[in-house]
Motif scaffolding. Structure first.
Motif, mmCIF file in Angstrom:
data_model
loop_
_atom_site.group_PDB
_atom_site.id
_atom_site.type_symbol
_atom_site.label_atom_id
_atom_site.label_comp_id
_atom_site.label_asym_id
_atom_site.label_seq_id
_atom_site.Cartn_x
_atom_site.Cartn_y
_atom_site.Cartn_z
ATOM 1 N N GLU A 26 0.856 -1.197 0.000
ATOM 2 C CA GLU A 26 0.000 0.000 0.000
ATOM 3 C C GLU A 26 0.892 1.248 0.000
ATOM 4 O O GLU A 26 1.782 1.343 -0.826
ATOM 5 C CB GLU A 26 -0.979 -0.022 1.186
ATOM 6 C CG GLU A 26 -1.810 -1.300 1.273
ATOM 7 C CD GLU A 26 -2.688 -1.560 0.045
ATOM 8 O OE1 GLU A 26 -3.155 -0.612 -0.591
ATOM 9 O OE2 GLU A 26 -2.906 -2.750 -0.296
ATOM 10 N N GLN A 45 -9.666 -7.626 -1.429
ATOM 11 C CA GLN A 45 -9.555 -6.688 -0.317
ATOM 12 C C GLN A 45 -9.693 -7.372 1.044
ATOM 13 O O GLN A 45 -8.945 -7.074 1.966
ATOM 14 C CB GLN A 45 -10.631 -5.609 -0.494
ATOM 15 C CG GLN A 45 -10.260 -4.268 0.120
ATOM 16 C CD GLN A 45 -8.934 -3.711 -0.376
ATOM 17 O OE1 GLN A 45 -8.532 -3.900 -1.530
ATOM 18 N NE2 GLN A 45 -8.190 -3.061 0.507
ATOM 19 N N TYR A 46 -10.616 -8.307 1.161
ATOM 20 C CA TYR A 46 -10.868 -8.898 2.485
ATOM 21 C C TYR A 46 -9.652 -9.675 2.994
ATOM 22 O O TYR A 46 -9.370 -9.705 4.193
ATOM 23 C CB TYR A 46 -12.136 -9.774 2.465
ATOM 24 C CG TYR A 46 -11.958 -11.193 1.975
ATOM 25 C CD1 TYR A 46 -11.719 -12.246 2.885
ATOM 26 C CD2 TYR A 46 -12.006 -11.503 0.617
ATOM 27 C CE1 TYR A 46 -11.548 -13.549 2.439
ATOM 28 C CE2 TYR A 46 -11.829 -12.811 0.166
ATOM 29 C CZ TYR A 46 -11.603 -13.822 1.076
ATOM 30 O OH TYR A 46 -11.416 -15.108 0.644
ATOM 31 N N LYS A 51 -6.447 -8.965 2.108
ATOM 32 C CA LYS A 51 -5.430 -7.966 2.445
ATOM 33 C C LYS A 51 -5.747 -7.301 3.784
ATOM 34 O O LYS A 51 -4.858 -7.115 4.619
ATOM 35 C CB LYS A 51 -5.337 -6.903 1.340
ATOM 36 C CG LYS A 51 -4.652 -7.424 0.094
ATOM 37 C CD LYS A 51 -4.301 -6.318 -0.881
ATOM 38 C CE LYS A 51 -5.494 -5.904 -1.707
ATOM 39 N NZ LYS A 51 -5.085 -5.198 -2.951
ATOM 40 N N GLU A 52 -7.019 -6.958 3.977
ATOM 41 C CA GLU A 52 -7.378 -6.252 5.212
ATOM 42 C C GLU A 52 -7.093 -7.101 6.450
ATOM 43 O O GLU A 52 -6.613 -6.593 7.454
ATOM 44 C CB GLU A 52 -8.839 -5.800 5.178
ATOM 45 C CG GLU A 52 -8.945 -4.417 4.548
ATOM 46 C CD GLU A 52 -10.346 -4.069 4.064
ATOM 47 O OE1 GLU A 52 -11.315 -4.692 4.533
ATOM 48 O OE2 GLU A 52 -10.436 -3.178 3.188
ATOM 49 N N GLU A 83 -15.946 -10.681 -5.571
ATOM 50 C CA GLU A 83 -14.511 -10.682 -5.264
ATOM 51 C C GLU A 83 -14.138 -11.869 -4.380
ATOM 52 O O GLU A 83 -13.093 -12.500 -4.569
ATOM 53 C CB GLU A 83 -14.120 -9.367 -4.588
ATOM 54 C CG GLU A 83 -12.621 -9.132 -4.649
ATOM 55 C CD GLU A 83 -12.146 -7.949 -3.818
ATOM 56 O OE1 GLU A 83 -11.269 -7.230 -4.314
ATOM 57 O OE2 GLU A 83 -12.621 -7.748 -2.682
#
Lengths: 308, 308
Positions: free
Chosen positions: A127, B29-30, B32-33, B285
């Motif tokens: 990021e 995203q999930y 990575k988060e 996703e």
């Protein structure tokens, strides 16, 4: 990068690079035993022993040589722990003020070359954060894939003040099978030498040398002399001195008239000096780093013959 | 090794290898988060996210493709944690019964080549203990250094039932700069092809193919046809399908009459399928691994045209 390397070579009056290619057989028993008692006889123990060994070697030689060249294979074979020992070795060498040449000989293209370049001589992004993962001033690369396998690294050399040494003529006995092939009136290694010279044109430093160097084995003095003519602004990284049989008198042609242009690698001749004469009789196993220091000073003296 | 690979190709009726070359931009995203919340925005988080991503991709495709090919650069750039994710990916793929091709493109000599060979396709020893560090059935290598840079691996192929894919003609636009040079009436890649054929003679399996294969880019169908003739017993690992522009109709000449002889790689075309049409509209996703599955099945169908 290349000006920093030349400054270090002049400061130490020594065109030597110490190859940090540890093997367990080189590591003193007391270091191995401590590692085994902490981690068992595991790859992790081997990695920890290598790091301890390297730190002592670096302590023994950091003020008398300009650079070290860790060979990543020796660490990579032990997995992630091995790679951590490689990374920690790079960091320790940088802390001691040494130039660091990562002997990785990578070869790949497009996004893959970019990943190697980011990791090894640039920064990786997660990021908005960015990280220097491998603290290397330069790395070795293999040219077989062509310009687009080298260009991502050249960009990073400009942006991050780094350098490359590209394999041109390697020191091994069979290097000629491909590298010596005749490609229209010249040898392939000469053609590759011209490509390296070309790649380096945009990265010439204040002393007239490029940050894009070449690997030219010490076992091929005639070919080196030809290459010296073809690529006068290219620094040569020269493996094969000592253990592979080359001696100082073979090396004159690797240098330019200015006494610059080459840096000579010795690995086991220095880091395993404590296991052979005359050093073995003079130093105890625990003094292996002092044996390494004396071997490095002897090598410096040997190389000085070239310039008489 | 090669008989095991052929058996898997026949079992799945699919000469596809899925390139596990993750980038953070491919990872949902999930995933990575979760990694960032556990480890911050760090190389470790990137590595953990890659492993999680790869496991799901493998879950999505392990029963319909014979092999995966992780590209080590993508992991190595993140340091030791990245290498651990690479190692864990290899292990997970093996547990799921996949053949694993480590895309490492290493090139080195003597004790260094031995270290790579021990680590990647053999065993490393720590005193009397020995360890399999990287669980790979085969690896890619670069031939520029000649036979003595390949031989240590060939010995390991025999002892450990492993294989190699040696770079012959790569898929990148500038591959011809060196590989297409005329070396006495033939191209360098043809000469290298003959060397690979020779190296492979002692490792011919029951189906008539050697465990020493060649990397031949999908973007060079004419050169591939020539190579197919030069090296009939050599399996081709073929990158460049899909993202690099090659299509199934370009690939007929990579195969022999028996329908064997080549395995076609696709990386982002499969692992990032969820980010492009028609898959993006069909899958959320979180269903990225189902998108990968469908893309792999579409690729299988596409490749079947070759044999009609």
């Amino acid at each position: 990068m290349i000006d920093r390397l030349i400054a270090k070579i002049e400061e130490t009056q020594n065109p030597t690079v110490v190859g940090l290619d540890p093997r367990l057989s080189f590591v003193p028993q007391y270091i191995k035993e401590e590692a085994y008692s902490n981690y068992g006889k595991t790859p992790k123990a081997a990695a920890k022993a290598f790091l301890e060994f390297n730190k002592k070697i670096i302590d023994g030689i950091y003020d008398i040589v300009p650079a070290v060249k860790p060979q990543v294979a020796m660490y990579e074979q032990y997995g992630a722990e091995g790679m951590q020992a490689y990374i920690d070795t790079l960091q320790y060498a940088k802390e001691k003020g040494l130039m660091v040449i990562g002997d990785i000989k990578r070869s790949d293209i497009t996004s893959t070359a970019e990943a190697y370049a980011d990791g090894h001589i640039g920064k990786v992004k997660v990021e908005e954060e960015s990280y220097t993962v491998y603290q290397q001033d330069c790395i070795t690369l293999n040219p077989y894939l062509g310009s687009d396998s080298i260009e991502p690294y050249i960009g990073h050399c400009k942006n991050y003040d780094k350098g490359l040494f590209i394999l041109v003529k390697t020191s091994n006995p069979n290097s000629g099978e491909i590298q010596d092939l005749d490609v229209g009136g010249e040898k392939l290694y000469e053609r590759v030498g011209k490509m390296v010279d070309q790649w380096g044109q945009s990265l010439i430093g204040k002393r007239g040398y490029s940050a894009i160097g070449a690997v030219v084995g010490a076992t091929h003095p005639q070919q080196a002399e030809k290459l010296r003519g073809i690529m006068p602004k290219t620094y040569f990284l020269v493996p094969g001195y000592g253990a592979q049989g080359a001696t100082a008198k073979d090396l004159k042609g690797y240098f330019n008239e200015d006494g610059l242009g080459a840096i000579i690698n010795s690995s086991r001749g220095i880091i395993a000096a404590h296991q052979k004469q005359p050093y073995q009789s003079k130093f105890s196993e625990k003094e292996f780093y002092l044996a390494a220091r004396e071997a490095a000073l002897d090598m410096k003296k040997d190389l000085q013959q070239i310039f008489r």
